[in-house]
Write an enzyme that holds these catalytic residues in place. Structure first.
Site, PDB file in Angstrom:
ATOM      1  N   CYS A 147      -0.643   8.280 -22.037  1.00 59.05           N
ATOM      2  CA  CYS A 147      -0.955   9.717 -21.773  1.00 59.05           C
ATOM      3  C   CYS A 147      -0.250  10.025 -20.390  1.00 59.05           C
ATOM      4  CB  CYS A 147      -2.151   9.972 -21.920  1.00 59.05           C
ATOM      5  SG  CYS A 147      -2.505   9.972 -23.512  1.00 59.05           S
ATOM      6  N   ALA A 148       0.758  10.168 -20.392  1.00 57.79           N
ATOM      7  CA  ALA A 148       1.487   9.654 -19.326  1.00 57.79           C
ATOM      8  C   ALA A 148       2.164  11.059 -17.903  1.00 57.79           C
ATOM      9  CB  ALA A 148       3.336   9.545 -18.699  1.00 57.79           C
ATOM     10  N   GLY A 164       2.430  12.084 -14.285  1.00 59.26           N
ATOM     11  CA  GLY A 164       2.976  11.041 -13.854  1.00 59.26           C
ATOM     12  C   GLY A 164       3.037   9.823 -12.913  1.00 59.26           C
ATOM     13  N   LYS A 175       0.440   7.915 -12.857  1.00 55.32           N
ATOM     14  CA  LYS A 175      -0.379   6.637 -12.434  1.00 55.32           C
ATOM     15  C   LYS A 175       1.320   5.911 -12.883  1.00 55.32           C
ATOM     16  CE  LYS A 175      -4.551   7.224 -13.443  1.00 55.32           C
ATOM     17  NZ  LYS A 175      -4.604   8.542 -13.125  1.00 55.32           N
ATOM     18  N   GLU A 196       4.357  11.445 -23.378  1.00 59.20           N
ATOM     19  CA  GLU A 196       3.466  12.436 -22.816  1.00 59.20           C
ATOM     20  C   GLU A 196       3.482  13.806 -24.344  1.00 59.20           C
ATOM     21  OE1 GLU A 196       1.037  15.343 -21.740  1.00 59.20           O
ATOM     22  OE2 GLU A 196       0.945  13.781 -20.811  1.00 59.20           O
ATOM     23  N   ASP A 254       3.472  12.780 -28.899  1.00 63.22           N
ATOM     24  CA  ASP A 254       1.900  12.628 -29.502  1.00 63.22           C
ATOM     25  C   ASP A 254       1.395  11.430 -29.442  1.00 63.22           C
ATOM     26  OD1 ASP A 254      -0.236  13.081 -30.463  1.00 63.22           O
ATOM     27  OD2 ASP A 254      -0.315  14.745 -31.627  1.00 63.22           O
ATOM     28  N   ASP A 287      -4.969   6.518 -20.422  1.00 66.72           N
ATOM     29  CA  ASP A 287      -5.986   7.523 -19.595  1.00 66.72           C
ATOM     30  C   ASP A 287      -5.890   9.169 -20.472  1.00 66.72           C
ATOM     31  OD1 ASP A 287      -7.092   9.155 -17.393  1.00 66.72           O
ATOM     32  OD2 ASP A 287      -5.114   9.700 -16.060  1.00 66.72           O
ATOM     33  N   CYS A 315     -10.503  10.677 -16.325  1.00 66.82           N
ATOM     34  CA  CYS A 315     -11.493  10.975 -15.120  1.00 66.82           C
ATOM     35  C   CYS A 315     -12.848  11.297 -15.134  1.00 66.82           C
ATOM     36  CB  CYS A 315     -10.075  12.125 -14.210  1.00 66.82           C
ATOM     37  SG  CYS A 315     -10.477  12.685 -12.405  1.00 66.82           S
TER      38      CYS A 315
END
Length: 479
Positions: free
Chosen positions: A291-292, A295, A297, A316, A342, A359, A412
């Site tokens: 789940c980039a 960008g 991380k 992504e 996906d 993430d 997060c």
């Protein structure tokens, strides 16, 4: 709650020409964008400030004041709404949103800044004349004079219930958080009143700007020199972090402009570093960020992977966010690939990777200090909307890693429903097949960071670590 600003009252000439105040007009425009378009202040405000500077209307002090007015008003919106509600003769929902924006902007100047009372009221009334018309300016004047009759402490005594009667509601109004968020954060944090109050206070502090020197491409020494010794500090925990002591404009720094460094919260750096340093059994050549976007991380992982001869795939779902990932990774010395895919319908074969980071999308309750409007925008039911996606992304991440490889589940948010509950459900096979894994204690992989709890997973906190409230669970695939 999206409405067009009301028409100005132009049938009667004001007794004098309204005086335009570019700082407060810009702050009002930013608040309107947040309200009308569900925009985020951290995306709306920079281009407005840049345009004002280019037009010669702003200097650095003007920009600092406009930023404080916007972020301060958004952080304390719930508290100011409760106070303004005591000063109007109708339900708050019947006050036009643009008028309410001017009122809360004025309330913040009166109760949350050192701007003198007469200046705060007169400037707010002038703003109302310019953007709303003379009739509404009179209403704004009458309301703000009532607001100015008491200081913040006196108002809180009036609008907040007694702590012993309703602790969550009391804390919510005093510290400007919705009640349900206070309750959720308190559950996640545990402990007594002091801890939750420290956390809520930290959410209301303006966060430091933190940079990351991408390994092999820039050094912290280079960043410190570029910023200047008087304006920069080393990171607290990450060896690649540099903190800007006085804000500043990161985009003006050569290492950032060239992509060798970036803006990244230290908590996000710690999550990426912990995954990169977790022990794996066997090969260590293929890494995945599932789940980039946007960008940050991925860029740090890509730089670390390049140093070890590993390749990174950054995936992504949203094409526009995938383009941001590609921009963040541009110039990375090692092999990498950015794809728009996906994560719940993987474009890679099972067991293809040695390390996987996922993430996941979440409520963002761990970054309320950066996105203060999110606390008023989120609802408890949002948790139910994210839950299936978070679980499926973790299931697919565990399927993507080979036996002996490691998955990092990060989010997060400190809300229990988005952290340990997701991991437990997936590992126990609730809603899908059970997965054979073992927990890796993440605490030793964040050396020097205190107050990491009982493990094996880690929850970072703004008030304890100076980071966003990032959560990380590390899982090694065993079968």
């Amino acid at each position: 709650m999206s409405q067009q600003p009301p028409r100005r009252h132009g049938t009667r000439k004001p007794y004098r020409r309204p005086q335009k105040d570019p700082v407060r007009i810009l702050a009002f425009e930013a608040l309107r964008a947040v309200d009308e378009r569900d925009a985020y202040a951290n995306l709306v405000l920079p281009p407005l400030l840049r345009k004002a500077r280019e037009g010669g209307d702003f200097d650095s002090r003007d920009a600092a004041l406009a930023t404080e007015l916007v972020y301060g008003t958004l952080r304390r919106q719930g508290t100011y709404d409760a106070i303004v509600a005591r000063c109007v003769d109708r339900p708050l929902r019947e006050v036009d949103p643009p008028v309410l924006d001017v009122l809360t902007l004025g309330a913040h100047q009166l109760l949350g800044t050192r701007i003198p009372t007469h200046a705060a009221v007169s400037a707010s009334v002038e703003l109302a004349r310019v953007v709303l018309g003379d009739g509404r300016a009179k209403f704004v004047n009458a309301v703000l004079r009532k607001v100015a009759a008491h200081d913040m402490d006196s108002w809180l005594e009036q609008v907040a219930p007694d702590y012993d009667e309703d602790p969550e509601e009391h804390l919510g109004i005093v510290h400007a958080h919705p009640r349900w968020i206070v309750s959720a954060l308190w559950d996640a944090l545990g402990g007594g009143r002091a801890g939750i109050e420290d956390l809520l206070d930290a959410d209301n502090e303006r966060p430091e700007v933190t940079l990351v020197a991408r390994p092999g491409r820039a050094t912290t020494e280079e960043l410190l020199a570029a910023v200047g010794e008087e304006s920069a500090l080393p990171g607290r925990w990450s060896p690649y972090a540099v903190r800007l002591a006085e804000g500043g404009e990161p985009g003006a720094l050569d290492p950032v402009r060239e992509g060798r460094a970036g803006v990244q919260d230290e908590g996000s750096q710690l999550v990426a570093l912990a995954l990169a340093n977790a022990p794996v059994e066997g090969s260590d050549l293929a890494w995945l960020d599932g789940c980039a976007g946007p960008g940050g991380k991925a860029a740090l992982l890509g730089a670390l992977a390049a140093q070890r001869g590993a390749a990174l795939v950054a995936s992504e779902k949203q094409p526009h966010r995938a383009r941001l990932v590609a921009r963040a990774l541009a110039g990375n010395p090692g092999p990498y690939q950015v794809i728009a895919a996906d994560g719940t319908r993987p474009a890679w074969r099972p067991g293809a990777f040695d390390r996987v980071l996922v993430d996941v999308p979440c409520t963002g309750l761990g970054a309320l200090r950066r996105r203060p409007e999110a606390r008023w925008r989120r609802r408890p039911e949002d948790l139910d909307g994210f839950a299936p996606l978070q679980r499926e992304l973790l299931r697919q991440a565990l399927a993507a890693v080979r036996v002996g490889g490691v998955v990092g589940y990060a989010t997060c948010s400190p809300h229990p429903a988005e952290t340990r509950a997701v991991v437990d459900d997936v590992l126990k096979g609730r809603g899908g097949p059970a997965v054979e894994v073992e927990w890796i204690d993440a605490r030793p992989l964040m050396p020097g960071v205190p107050a990491l709890g009982d493990g094996p997973d880690v929850q970072l906190w703004p008030h304890l670590h100076g980071t966003d409230a990032m959560y990380l669970a590390l899982l090694r695939r065993t079968g």
